[in-house]
Design an enzyme around this catalytic site. Structure first.
Site, mmCIF file in Angstrom:
data_model
loop_
_atom_site.group_PDB
_atom_site.id
_atom_site.type_symbol
_atom_site.label_atom_id
_atom_site.label_comp_id
_atom_site.label_asym_id
_atom_site.label_seq_id
_atom_site.Cartn_x
_atom_site.Cartn_y
_atom_site.Cartn_z
ATOM 1 N N TYR A 86 42.621 39.531 30.250
ATOM 2 C CA TYR A 86 42.819 39.754 28.811
ATOM 3 C C TYR A 86 41.458 39.939 28.171
ATOM 4 O O TYR A 86 40.522 39.184 28.446
ATOM 5 C CB TYR A 86 43.542 38.554 28.207
ATOM 6 C CG TYR A 86 43.752 38.621 26.704
ATOM 7 C CD1 TYR A 86 43.069 37.759 25.849
ATOM 8 C CD2 TYR A 86 44.625 39.556 26.137
ATOM 9 C CE1 TYR A 86 43.266 37.813 24.466
ATOM 10 C CE2 TYR A 86 44.819 39.611 24.757
ATOM 11 C CZ TYR A 86 44.140 38.741 23.928
ATOM 12 O OH TYR A 86 44.327 38.803 22.565
ATOM 13 N N ASP A 139 33.326 41.124 30.784
ATOM 14 C CA ASP A 139 33.848 40.423 29.611
ATOM 15 C C ASP A 139 33.559 38.935 29.826
ATOM 16 O O ASP A 139 34.284 38.258 30.548
ATOM 17 C CB ASP A 139 35.346 40.683 29.458
ATOM 18 C CG ASP A 139 35.909 39.894 28.282
ATOM 19 O OD1 ASP A 139 37.038 40.192 27.856
ATOM 20 O OD2 ASP A 139 35.219 38.973 27.793
ATOM 21 N N LYS A 164 33.487 33.199 21.616
ATOM 22 C CA LYS A 164 33.775 31.778 21.797
ATOM 23 C C LYS A 164 32.540 30.874 21.659
ATOM 24 O O LYS A 164 32.075 30.615 20.559
ATOM 25 C CB LYS A 164 34.492 31.582 23.135
ATOM 26 C CG LYS A 164 35.909 32.225 23.145
ATOM 27 C CD LYS A 164 36.643 31.941 24.421
ATOM 28 C CE LYS A 164 37.874 32.808 24.551
ATOM 29 N NZ LYS A 164 39.061 32.245 23.897
HETATM 30 P P1 KE4 Z 1 39.129 36.711 20.497
HETATM 31 O O1 KE4 Z 1 39.405 38.036 19.809
HETATM 32 O O2 KE4 Z 1 40.379 35.853 20.602
HETATM 33 O O3 KE4 Z 1 37.932 35.973 19.917
HETATM 34 O O4 KE4 Z 1 38.681 37.055 21.987
HETATM 35 C C1 KE4 Z 1 39.504 37.840 22.794
HETATM 36 C C2 KE4 Z 1 39.195 37.551 24.249
HETATM 37 C C3 KE4 Z 1 38.397 38.448 24.944
HETATM 38 N N1 KE4 Z 1 38.074 38.233 26.237
HETATM 39 C C4 KE4 Z 1 38.511 37.127 26.891
HETATM 40 C C5 KE4 Z 1 38.134 36.932 28.326
HETATM 41 C C6 KE4 Z 1 39.329 36.176 26.224
HETATM 42 O O5 KE4 Z 1 39.787 35.094 26.896
HETATM 43 C C7 KE4 Z 1 39.674 36.386 24.874
HETATM 44 C C8 KE4 Z 1 40.573 35.440 24.108
HETATM 45 N N2 KE4 Z 1 41.102 34.337 24.849
HETATM 46 C C9 KE4 Z 1 42.324 33.777 24.356
HETATM 47 C C10 KE4 Z 1 42.755 32.612 25.260
HETATM 48 N N3 KE4 Z 1 42.875 32.922 26.593
HETATM 49 C C11 KE4 Z 1 42.202 33.312 22.946
HETATM 50 C C12 KE4 Z 1 43.317 32.410 22.478
HETATM 51 C C13 KE4 Z 1 44.309 33.166 21.620
HETATM 52 O O6 KE4 Z 1 44.567 34.355 21.873
HETATM 53 O O7 KE4 Z 1 44.823 32.514 20.696
#
Ligand code: KE4
Length: 427
Positions: A144, A239, A267
């Site tokens: 993701y 990523d 993060k």
């Molecule tokens: P954000 O847009 O949520 O800040 O980041 C997206 C993203 C990009 N790349 C990786 C590897 C990520 O894990 C994420 C977001 N992770 C999720 C949890 N696995 C965020 C939690 C959520 O979606 O509420």
């Protein structure tokens, strides 16, 4: 566990917010029950509105590696707020922060700040396409990278065929440019490159997959990606939104000694405030406006409050937390493994650094297909039993457990004991 106030808030939340949450996974849909509403957090603990206290292993999905409400960070953020929260103009703080990111990630010769991991990945993709003048991208099933349209795509009928949308609202015409192959499957990557390489802008990968549970890269997988991309003028995008500053101060690229062309961060670098970043080779990043023809912008990019939280977080991490974090994580992982065994549960336990996962399957998990052999109902029972006893895990089998420097032996011991009792409820 008392939950009357959370229940009431959830009912009201659903009146104004889709599903009552501002991000889908928070709705507890894959584990059942109603989400707990958090009132405050401190160190490795979160406290809900009903007065329950939990040892927290979600840590806001990774950012809180130093624990919640770290006093040093809080003090500096309060100070920053008193000077205004956003100017929409350059500041010395951004220069200092960009320098710190470049020092930690030398492959990020130039870096651009944005406000989320999604923005970082979305911008890196557009940049890769703009730099190479190619349209195809390749990602891995179960990885993701945020919710940009091109990334909400799943594998089409056969391997290395055109993607199909993995969300409503994503046009087929766009999805077909995203190829998806199984994680850890270098042969599938090579087949995709053989067929589409001439029009492939990039391969984007989580160097440690942590959105299908935690799936480490197989020996040689990342090296193989680096080789096949370099040989075909395809950009390799790491990523590192989760792994950045998590596996090491220099992230997975330090941990595995692989140099990507572009990197996405998020993060941890915001210390819990909204920040993302992307960066990489100078010749590529110089394509970004205002220097080049690839457009990307953001009202709150680099805002002084979030950047202050980021700077203070990196300063503390730079002091060296990873040895201690590794020790604690290994201890916790071993304890959970033993607890499962003693409870008679066959599971697949994975860990890289301070991200870990227990898959409720007797298979070894190497990609999304094997991760999906997990018994998600068993995970749900495990999750609810742990929550009942004051341990907060991710409300989905396909997420990660995160450790912070604020977790002490006391919490780890308690978690292991609680896990033993919770595993027994899944029999
Ligand atoms: P954000 O847009 O949520 O800040 O980041 C997206 C993203 C990009 N790349 C990786 C590897 C990520 O894990 C994420 C977001 N992770 C999720 C949890 N696995 C965020 C939690 C959520 O979606 O509420």
């Amino acid at each position: 566990m008392r939950n009357a106030i959370s229940k009431k808030l959830f009912a009201e939340a659903q009146r104004y917010i889709p599903g009552g949450v501002n991000s889908p996974v928070r709705a507890f849909r894959s584990v059942g029950g109603d989400p707990i509403f958090i009132k405050r957090a401190k160190g490795c603990y979160i406290y809900d509105v009903d007065g329950n206290k939990f040892i927290d292993y979600v840590l806001s999905w990774g950012p809180m590696i130093l624990g919640h409400a770290n006093p040093k960070i809080t003090k500096m953020v309060k100070n920053a707020i008193s000077k205004g929260t956003s100017y929409g103009a350059p500041t010395a703080l951004e220069v200092r922060f960009a320098k710190m990111l470049n020092e930690a990630f030398p492959s990020m010769e130039l870096v651009r700040l944005v406000s989320s991991g999604t923005e970082a990945a979305m911008s890196a993709l557009r940049l890769a396409r703009g730099f190479t003048n190619r349209n195809k991208i390749l990602k891995f099933e179960g990885c993701y990278h945020g919710h940009a349209d091109s990334l909400l795509v799943k594998a089409g009928s056969g391997l290395a065929t055109m993607g199909v949308p993995d969300s409503a609202g994503v046009p087929d015409d766009l999805a077909k440019h995203t190829l998806t192959v199984p994680y850890n499957n270098l042969d599938a990557v090579k087949r995709a490159v053989a067929e589409h390489g001439k029009d492939m802008a990039c391969i984007i990968v989580e160097p440690v997959a942590a959105n299908m549970g935690v799936v480490p890269p197989k020996e040689g997988f990342l090296e193989g990606l680096r080789k096949v991309t370099a040989e075909n003028d395809i950009l390799l995008i790491f990523d590192e939104v989760i792994t950045g500053f998590r596996l090491a101060y220099g992230g997975a690229q330090e941990y595995y000694r692989i140099k990507p062309d572009l990197t996405c961060l998020g993060k941890i670098i915001g210390g819990g405030l909204p920040i993302g970043a992307y960066g990489g080779r100078k010749d590529i990043m110089e394509k970004i406006a205002p220097l080049g023809a690839v457009y990307q912008a953001g009202t709150l990019s680099g805002n002084p409050v979030a950047v202050t939280a980021g700077i203070e977080t990196l300063k503390l991490l730079k002091k060296g937390v990873y040895k201690e974090l590794e020790k604690k994580s290994a201890y916790l992982a071993e304890g959970i493994k033993d607890a499962a065994k003693k409870a008679g549960i066959s599971a697949c336990h994975t860990r890289v650094g301070s991200i870990l996962c227990t898959f409720f399957t007797s298979n070894s998990v190497i990609d999304f297909a094997s991760a999906k052999t997990s018994d998600t109902k068993a995970y749900a029972r495990f999750f609810l039993a742990m929550l009942e006893k004051g341990v907060n895990l991710a409300p989905s089998q396909f997420e990660a457990m995160f450790l912070s420097t604020a977790h002490t032996e006391r919490e780890i011991e308690r978690t292991i004991k609680t896990a033993y009792d919770a595993f027994k409820t899944t029999l």
